[in-house]
Design a protein around this motif. Structure first.
Motif, PDB file in Angstrom:
ATOM      1  N   GLU A  47     105.597   0.256  19.438  1.00  0.00           N
ATOM      2  CA  GLU A  47     104.133  -0.249  19.269  1.00  0.00           C
ATOM      3  C   GLU A  47     103.764  -0.117  20.863  1.00  0.00           C
ATOM      4  O   GLU A  47     104.623  -0.347  22.028  1.00  0.00           O
ATOM      5  N   PRO A  48     102.629  -0.104  20.805  1.00  0.00           N
ATOM      6  CA  PRO A  48     101.935  -0.223  22.618  1.00  0.00           C
ATOM      7  C   PRO A  48     101.999  -1.637  23.177  1.00  0.00           C
ATOM      8  O   PRO A  48     101.880  -2.530  22.486  1.00  0.00           O
ATOM      9  N   VAL A  49     102.454  -1.417  24.598  1.00  0.00           N
ATOM     10  CA  VAL A  49     102.404  -2.922  25.157  1.00  0.00           C
ATOM     11  C   VAL A  49     100.812  -3.286  25.468  1.00  0.00           C
ATOM     12  O   VAL A  49     100.197  -2.284  26.160  1.00  0.00           O
ATOM     13  N   GLN A  50     100.536  -4.337  25.157  1.00  0.00           N
ATOM     14  CA  GLN A  50      98.925  -4.927  25.168  1.00  0.00           C
ATOM     15  C   GLN A  50      99.138  -6.345  25.634  1.00  0.00           C
ATOM     16  O   GLN A  50      99.876  -7.198  25.303  1.00  0.00           O
ATOM     17  N   PRO A  51      98.463  -6.692  26.739  1.00  0.00           N
ATOM     18  CA  PRO A  51      98.259  -8.142  27.133  1.00  0.00           C
ATOM     19  C   PRO A  51      97.819  -9.020  25.832  1.00  0.00           C
ATOM     20  O   PRO A  51      97.092  -8.598  25.264  1.00  0.00           O
ATOM     21  N   VAL A  52      98.270 -10.476  25.978  1.00  0.00           N
ATOM     22  CA  VAL A  52      98.114 -10.916  24.857  1.00  0.00           C
ATOM     23  C   VAL A  52      97.712 -12.450  25.498  1.00  0.00           C
ATOM     24  O   VAL A  52      97.743 -12.796  26.691  1.00  0.00           O
ATOM     25  N   THR A  53      96.998 -13.196  24.594  1.00  0.00           N
ATOM     26  CA  THR A  53      96.862 -14.690  25.053  1.00  0.00           C
ATOM     27  C   THR A  53      98.206 -15.641  24.755  1.00  0.00           C
ATOM     28  O   THR A  53      98.234 -15.706  23.388  1.00  0.00           O
ATOM     29  N   TRP A  54      98.707 -16.071  25.513  1.00  0.00           N
ATOM     30  CA  TRP A  54      99.764 -16.771  25.592  1.00  0.00           C
ATOM     31  C   TRP A  54      99.708 -18.263  25.360  1.00  0.00           C
ATOM     32  O   TRP A  54      98.805 -18.714  26.232  1.00  0.00           O
ATOM     33  N   GLU A  55     100.226 -18.649  24.340  1.00  0.00           N
ATOM     34  CA  GLU A  55     100.055 -20.110  24.205  1.00  0.00           C
ATOM     35  C   GLU A  55     101.365 -20.879  24.337  1.00  0.00           C
ATOM     36  O   GLU A  55     102.311 -21.024  23.577  1.00  0.00           O
ATOM     37  N   PRO A  56     101.664 -21.256  25.604  1.00  0.00           N
ATOM     38  CA  PRO A  56     102.956 -21.934  25.998  1.00  0.00           C
ATOM     39  C   PRO A  56     103.264 -23.178  25.463  1.00  0.00           C
ATOM     40  O   PRO A  56     102.038 -23.940  25.057  1.00  0.00           O
ATOM     41  N   GLY A  57     104.238 -23.601  25.092  1.00  0.00           N
ATOM     42  CA  GLY A  57     104.510 -24.996  24.949  1.00  0.00           C
ATOM     43  C   GLY A  57     105.914 -25.554  25.037  1.00  0.00           C
ATOM     44  O   GLY A  57     106.765 -24.546  25.661  1.00  0.00           O
ATOM     45  N   ILE A  58     106.080 -26.770  24.877  1.00  0.00           N
ATOM     46  CA  ILE A  58     107.418 -27.183  24.958  1.00  0.00           C
ATOM     47  C   ILE A  58     108.168 -27.574  23.683  1.00  0.00           C
ATOM     48  O   ILE A  58     107.260 -28.630  22.943  1.00  0.00           O
ATOM     49  N   ASP A  59     109.136 -27.221  23.362  1.00  0.00           N
ATOM     50  CA  ASP A  59     109.874 -27.849  21.967  1.00  0.00           C
ATOM     51  C   ASP A  59     110.933 -28.605  22.180  1.00  0.00           C
ATOM     52  O   ASP A  59     111.587 -28.683  23.046  1.00  0.00           O
ATOM     53  N   ALA A  60     110.759 -29.555  21.138  1.00  0.00           N
ATOM     54  CA  ALA A  60     111.796 -30.744  21.399  1.00  0.00           C
ATOM     55  C   ALA A  60     112.123 -31.334  20.058  1.00  0.00           C
ATOM     56  O   ALA A  60     111.393 -30.940  18.941  1.00  0.00           O
ATOM     57  N   ILE A  61     112.929 -32.340  20.116  1.00  0.00           N
ATOM     58  CA  ILE A  61     113.501 -32.674  18.678  1.00  0.00           C
ATOM     59  C   ILE A  61     112.998 -34.156  18.633  1.00  0.00           C
ATOM     60  O   ILE A  61     113.417 -34.981  19.672  1.00  0.00           O
ATOM     61  N   GLY A  62     112.465 -34.673  17.816  1.00  0.00           N
ATOM     62  CA  GLY A  62     112.041 -36.167  17.467  1.00  0.00           C
ATOM     63  C   GLY A  62     112.369 -37.044  16.628  1.00  0.00           C
ATOM     64  O   GLY A  62     113.017 -36.412  15.655  1.00  0.00           O
ATOM     65  N   THR A  63     112.188 -38.230  16.402  1.00  0.00           N
ATOM     66  CA  THR A  63     112.600 -39.124  15.485  1.00  0.00           C
ATOM     67  C   THR A  63     111.211 -39.904  15.186  1.00  0.00           C
ATOM     68  O   THR A  63     110.432 -40.399  15.998  1.00  0.00           O
ATOM     69  N   SER A  64     110.824 -40.067  13.931  1.00  0.00           N
ATOM     70  CA  SER A  64     109.634 -40.848  13.497  1.00  0.00           C
ATOM     71  C   SER A  64     109.836 -42.132  13.487  1.00  0.00           C
ATOM     72  O   SER A  64     110.819 -42.760  13.008  1.00  0.00           O
ATOM     73  N   LEU A  65     108.770 -43.083  13.932  1.00  0.00           N
ATOM     74  CA  LEU A  65     108.680 -44.339  13.826  1.00  0.00           C
ATOM     75  C   LEU A  65     107.137 -44.968  13.287  1.00  0.00           C
ATOM     76  O   LEU A  65     106.333 -44.296  13.694  1.00  0.00           O
ATOM     77  N   SER A  66     107.394 -45.990  12.644  1.00  0.00           N
ATOM     78  CA  SER A  66     106.016 -46.379  12.274  1.00  0.00           C
ATOM     79  C   SER A  66     105.308 -47.170  13.429  1.00  0.00           C
ATOM     80  O   SER A  66     105.988 -47.513  14.403  1.00  0.00           O
ATOM     81  N   ARG A  67     103.782 -47.048  13.674  1.00  0.00           N
ATOM     82  CA  ARG A  67     103.286 -47.883  14.495  1.00  0.00           C
ATOM     83  C   ARG A  67     103.491 -49.206  14.873  1.00  0.00           C
ATOM     84  O   ARG A  67     103.622 -49.690  15.728  1.00  0.00           O
ATOM     85  N   GLN A  68     103.478 -49.942  13.499  1.00  0.00           N
ATOM     86  CA  GLN A  68     103.924 -50.996  13.242  1.00  0.00           C
ATOM     87  C   GLN A  68     105.029 -51.250  12.117  1.00  0.00           C
ATOM     88  O   GLN A  68     104.877 -50.766  10.867  1.00  0.00           O
ATOM     89  N   GLY A  69     106.023 -51.883  12.408  1.00  0.00           N
ATOM     90  CA  GLY A  69     107.137 -51.982  11.410  1.00  0.00           C
ATOM     91  C   GLY A  69     108.285 -52.895  12.035  1.00  0.00           C
ATOM     92  O   GLY A  69     108.607 -53.012  13.144  1.00  0.00           O
ATOM     93  N   VAL A  70     108.237 -53.895  10.971  1.00  0.00           N
ATOM     94  CA  VAL A  70     109.146 -55.024  11.241  1.00  0.00           C
ATOM     95  C   VAL A  70     110.044 -55.316  10.059  1.00  0.00           C
ATOM     96  O   VAL A  70     109.696 -55.124   8.897  1.00  0.00           O
ATOM     97  N   ASP A  71     111.219 -56.126  10.170  1.00  0.00           N
ATOM     98  CA  ASP A  71     111.929 -56.741   9.311  1.00  0.00           C
ATOM     99  C   ASP A  71     111.367 -58.193   9.309  1.00  0.00           C
ATOM    100  O   ASP A  71     111.560 -59.047   9.865  1.00  0.00           O
ATOM    101  N   LEU A  72     110.778 -58.400   8.002  1.00  0.00           N
ATOM    102  CA  LEU A  72     110.319 -59.822   7.666  1.00  0.00           C
ATOM    103  C   LEU A  72     111.386 -60.749   7.469  1.00  0.00           C
ATOM    104  O   LEU A  72     112.285 -60.498   6.634  1.00  0.00           O
ATOM    105  N   ALA A  73     111.315 -61.646   8.034  1.00  0.00           N
ATOM    106  CA  ALA A  73     112.543 -62.983   7.860  1.00  0.00           C
ATOM    107  C   ALA A  73     112.036 -64.340   7.598  1.00  0.00           C
ATOM    108  O   ALA A  73     110.706 -64.642   7.917  1.00  0.00           O
ATOM    109  N   ILE A  74     113.035 -64.962   6.868  1.00  0.00           N
ATOM    110  CA  ILE A  74     112.538 -66.373   6.404  1.00  0.00           C
ATOM    111  C   ILE A  74     112.456 -67.210   7.737  1.00  0.00           C
ATOM    112  O   ILE A  74     113.113 -66.947   8.645  1.00  0.00           O
ATOM    113  N   GLU A  75     111.172 -67.895   7.761  1.00  0.00           N
ATOM    114  CA  GLU A  75     110.929 -68.935   8.997  1.00  0.00           C
ATOM    115  C   GLU A  75     111.557 -70.290   8.785  1.00  0.00           C
ATOM    116  O   GLU A  75     112.067 -70.989  10.018  1.00  0.00           O
TER     117      GLU A  75
END
Length: 369
Positions: A47-75
């Protein structure tokens, strides 16, 4: 006798000489034949070499958390009278979750309210006498203090009573109940988990070399390994320090989770999107051959006919990778025709025939890409 010996030696010399001459003659004929043979051109994808629009980025590994999350306890400890939720119920803010036996607290509140009523009556009489000039000022002050003390006792009793009714602090999805009706519980015992799944946080880390390109509000894309979940979001937090042990920077992003397909604790692949770059030379990763001497690409040279095209092995300098392509910063230019697959049978100067109708990429490599 001597004459016969001489004749035998002469005949032996003739035979040996003939054998040697035939060997050299055969080798010369084979060399001439092979030297005149031209190997057929090798079929390759290109294939011929052609200039392209490059979309750079940073790849990482993550862990999901709820925006609000608690363990409800007896008061406050006691005997559970009612559990008013089931596993995975969607609850609203302020919804009652658990009711604990509160007869003692109600009695204490009634006693405190009665004492407050008496104290207010005493204050009223003391104020009337003081206004008429027949009561001492200290008596009125003491009555007012008794009212304040009684009101405080009512507030204490009301607080103790309120602790017997456990309500949801925010809207979300409730987990599996950990207590049962009739069970005696102690203060601090966890009875369920509550998670707000409408928006999720994603915690991940990136190398310190990427710290300069991180910015608040930057776009991120997250995908899960299971469930085909994919969502976009923004960076909401960047740790203002580098971990000296790992040389990584902690980052937090938030993404929408209206479908509920993402749950806390899930493994996620994160990609931070960086500004696009125009005119970048990028080629398929299959076009690059790596060895101890460096990275090379086969460039097809123009010939008079398609059968006379030859390749030249060119050393290149590589840059970033994204998807199935890799950036080439030195060695080739736009317009060059490069071999993308089939180069395992090539050497510099070999004749090639471009045939893109056949996929020459090994099956396993195609699947990996």
């Amino acid at each position: 006798m001597i004459k016969r010996l001489i004749i035998a030696v002469i005949l032996l010399g003739i035979v040996v000489g003939g054998i040697v001459w035939f060997k050299f003659f055969r080798d010369e004929m084979i060399a001439q034949f092979l030297g005149g043979m031209v190997p057929p051109p090798v079929a390759v994808n290109a294939e011929p070499v052609q200039p392209v629009t490059w979309e750079p980025g940073i790849d990482a590994i993550g862990t999901s958390l709820s925006r609000q999350g608690v363990d409800l306890a007896i008061e406050s400890g006691g005997l559970i009278r009612a559990v008013q939720f089931a596993a995975n119920d969607k609850v609203t803010e302020g919804q009652m979750m658990i009711l604990i036996d509160d007869d003692s607290e109600k009695a204490q509140l009634g006693s405190a309210e009665a004492a407050l009523k008496v104290a207010r009556a005493e204050e009223s009489r003391a104020r009337t006498l003081s206004d008429r000039g027949v009561g001492a000022a200290t008596t009125l002050e003491s009555a007012e203090a008794q009212v304040e003390s009684a009101a405080a006792q009512v507030a204490i009793a009301q607080t103790a009573l309120d602790r017997k009714t456990l309500k949801a602090p925010f809207a979300g999805v409730i987990g599996i109940p950990r207590v049962e009706v009739g069970q005696y519980v102690s203060a601090g015992e966890i009875y369920a988990t509550l998670q707000d799944l409408s928006r999720m946080r994603v915690d991940f880390s990136v190398p310190e070399q990427q710290l300069a390109v991180l910015k608040m509000g930057g776009a991120v894309t997250v995908t899960s390994e299971v469930g085909d979940f994919s969502a976009t979001g923004t960076i909401t937090g960047i740790e203002p320090r580098v971990d000296p042990n790992t040389r990584m920077v902690s980052v937090r992003a938030e993404v929408e989770n209206l479908s509920g397909g993402l749950v806390p604790g899930q493994f996620l692949r994160v990609r931070i999107t960086l500004p696009k770059e125009e005119g970048v030379i990028a080629v398929p990763q299959t076009a690059v051959s790596s060895s101890l001497y460096g990275d090379t690409i086969y460039v097809i040279q123009d010939g008079e006919t398609a059968e006379e095209q030859k390749v030249e092995q060119v050393f290149v300098k590589l840059g970033r990778r994204a998807g199935g392509r890799i950036e080439v910063t030195e060695g080739i230019k736009a317009g060059d025709l490069i071999v993308t697959s089939g180069q395992n049978r090539l050497t510099s100067g070999a004749r090639v025939r471009v045939d893109n109708s056949v996929d020459l990429m090994p099956k396993a490599e195609t699947q990996a890409e």
